[in-house]
Design a protein around this motif. Structure first.
Motif, PDB file in Angstrom:
ATOM      1  N   ILE A   6       1.628  -0.616  -0.961  1.00 31.63           N
ATOM      2  CA  ILE A   6       2.465  -0.327   0.163  1.00 31.63           C
ATOM      3  C   ILE A   6       3.974  -0.944   0.018  1.00 31.63           C
ATOM      4  O   ILE A   6       4.006  -2.112  -0.087  1.00 31.63           O
ATOM      5  N   THR A   7       4.747  -0.021  -0.298  1.00 35.15           N
ATOM      6  CA  THR A   7       6.050  -0.332  -0.248  1.00 35.15           C
ATOM      7  C   THR A   7       6.986   0.352   0.431  1.00 35.15           C
ATOM      8  O   THR A   7       7.194   1.798   0.487  1.00 35.15           O
ATOM      9  N   ARG A  58       2.593   8.504  -3.989  1.00 38.30           N
ATOM     10  CA  ARG A  58       2.602   9.407  -2.688  1.00 38.30           C
ATOM     11  C   ARG A  58       3.611   8.882  -1.918  1.00 38.30           C
ATOM     12  O   ARG A  58       3.571   7.827  -1.236  1.00 38.30           O
ATOM     13  N   TYR A  59       4.545   9.732  -2.111  1.00 38.90           N
ATOM     14  CA  TYR A  59       6.042   9.503  -1.258  1.00 38.90           C
ATOM     15  C   TYR A  59       5.980  10.122   0.114  1.00 38.90           C
ATOM     16  O   TYR A  59       5.421  11.396   0.173  1.00 38.90           O
ATOM     17  N   GLU A  60       6.580   9.580   1.023  1.00 36.73           N
ATOM     18  CA  GLU A  60       6.921  10.180   2.227  1.00 36.73           C
ATOM     19  C   GLU A  60       8.163   9.571   2.764  1.00 36.73           C
ATOM     20  O   GLU A  60       8.544   8.262   2.873  1.00 36.73           O
ATOM     21  N   ASN A  73       3.691   0.564   8.571  1.00 40.89           N
ATOM     22  CA  ASN A  73       2.375   0.979   9.359  1.00 40.89           C
ATOM     23  C   ASN A  73       2.307   2.400   9.050  1.00 40.89           C
ATOM     24  O   ASN A  73       1.173   3.123   8.996  1.00 40.89           O
ATOM     25  N   MET A  74       3.203   3.284   8.944  1.00 35.99           N
ATOM     26  CA  MET A  74       3.148   4.616   8.383  1.00 35.99           C
ATOM     27  C   MET A  74       2.576   4.836   7.409  1.00 35.99           C
ATOM     28  O   MET A  74       1.667   5.628   6.934  1.00 35.99           O
ATOM     29  N   ALA A  75       3.078   3.906   6.162  1.00 36.69           N
ATOM     30  CA  ALA A  75       2.242   4.184   4.945  1.00 36.69           C
ATOM     31  C   ALA A  75       0.866   3.726   5.274  1.00 36.69           C
ATOM     32  O   ALA A  75      -0.054   4.052   4.500  1.00 36.69           O
ATOM     33  N   LEU A  76       0.680   2.560   5.858  1.00 35.90           N
ATOM     34  CA  LEU A  76      -0.823   2.051   6.098  1.00 35.90           C
ATOM     35  C   LEU A  76      -1.472   3.301   6.555  1.00 35.90           C
ATOM     36  O   LEU A  76      -2.846   3.606   6.210  1.00 35.90           O
ATOM     37  N   GLN A  85      -2.187  -3.786  -1.193  1.00 31.80           N
ATOM     38  CA  GLN A  85      -1.522  -4.899  -2.012  1.00 31.80           C
ATOM     39  C   GLN A  85       0.095  -4.636  -1.290  1.00 31.80           C
ATOM     40  O   GLN A  85       0.480  -3.245  -1.401  1.00 31.80           O
ATOM     41  N   VAL A  86       0.609  -5.717  -0.682  1.00 31.33           N
ATOM     42  CA  VAL A  86       1.960  -5.306  -0.241  1.00 31.33           C
ATOM     43  C   VAL A  86       2.835  -5.706  -1.287  1.00 31.33           C
ATOM     44  O   VAL A  86       2.843  -6.638  -2.139  1.00 31.33           O
ATOM     45  N   LEU A  87       4.002  -4.917  -1.487  1.00 33.89           N
ATOM     46  CA  LEU A  87       5.078  -4.817  -2.711  1.00 33.89           C
ATOM     47  C   LEU A  87       6.201  -4.271  -2.022  1.00 33.89           C
ATOM     48  O   LEU A  87       6.388  -3.332  -1.780  1.00 33.89           O
TER      49      LEU A  87
END
Length: 266
Positions: A6-7, A58-60, A73-76, A85-87
């Protein structure tokens, strides 16, 4: 098996391609792969779905300014992996990072892992730091006990947290805190489950003039954010929440399909 990286990003980070390259260079166990959930904050996105010609990316875009916690959280909400993995968009994973984290969480007692970090300085050199708590298995409560005894200062650099996806979701993801939203999550997580404090340097924390932690507002809100972190961890301790079946993976959960919101009857 899948790791969801998640970035959150915003404003056209000049380091984003280096961050991507550090993912491409990862060594992983047989049968494992990663997906990169790149979530862009702000009303004027600088990236798009074709920025990286890689199906694992996977981009948004948020389409509006929501802040880093909500962006995470939206990525989550899109994560398909059993682990997160947080990055951050300006940091780098070293080539064996995911491999080491996966190995640590092969122990069913462990809910999260954090490796050592070197600061990556603007001139390309690295600066190391001695760990503040013992390496290896970190029992539930040990992180918070340290923080309480040291003025609310935490002994872990949690901007590179690796954790079981269901645990992050159970704790509500990243906190609606004015700063240190990652610290608030990690504090509660360390009270819910034992973790692994790795001895090896697994990532580089980039130091540069435009990083969020240099914003005066972040410094101003630090005391409040650390208080929120301790309160959340204390709430986990007082309510007696228990880390249950750690072998449950994301694929074994509910099959959730969201339709249009129903209007409340008038």
């Amino acid at each position: 098996m899948l790791v969801s990286v998640i970035t959150p990003t915003h404003g056209g980070s000049p380091f984003i391609r280096e961050t991507y390259r550090s993912l491409v260079d990862q060594s992983m166990p047989d049968g494992w792969s990663w997906e990169w959930l790149l979530q862009e904050d702000g009303s004027e996105p600088s990236l798009d779905g074709s920025t990286f010609a890689d199906p694992r990316v996977r981009y948004e875009a948020n389409g509006t300014r929501l802040g880093v916690a909500m962006t995470r959280n939206m990525a989550l909400s899109r994560a398909r992996g059993q682990f997160v993995q947080v990055l951050d968009h300006d940091d780098l994973l070293l080539a064996d990072a995911l491999n080491r984290h996966i190995d640590a969480l092969s122990d069913a007692r462990i809910g999260w892992a954090i490796g050592q970090a070197d600061d990556l300085l603007p001139d390309g050199t690295r600066e190391s730091f001695a760990p503040l708590i013992p390496l290896g298995l970190v029992s539930k409560g040990a992180v918070i006990d340290y923080a309480v005894a040291n003025g609310g200062n935490f002994p872990l650099h949690c901007a590179n947290l690796f954790a079981r996806t269901p645990l992050i979701r159970a704790l509500g993801g990243w906190a609606a805190s004015p700063a240190d939203e990652d610290l608030v999550l990690a504090a509660a997580l360390s009270e819910l489950a034992s973790g692994w404090h790795g001895a090896d340097v697994t990532w580089l924390y980039r130091q540069h003039a435009s990083q969020i932690t240099r914003d005066p507002r972040t410094t101003k809100w630090s005391e409040l954010s650390r208080r929120i972190a301790l309160q959340r961890a204390d709430a986990v301790r007082q309510t007696g929440l228990v880390f249950g079946n750690s072998s449950t993976d994301a694929e074994g959960g509910l099959r959730i399909e969201i339709g249009p919101a129903e209007k409340r009857p008038s």
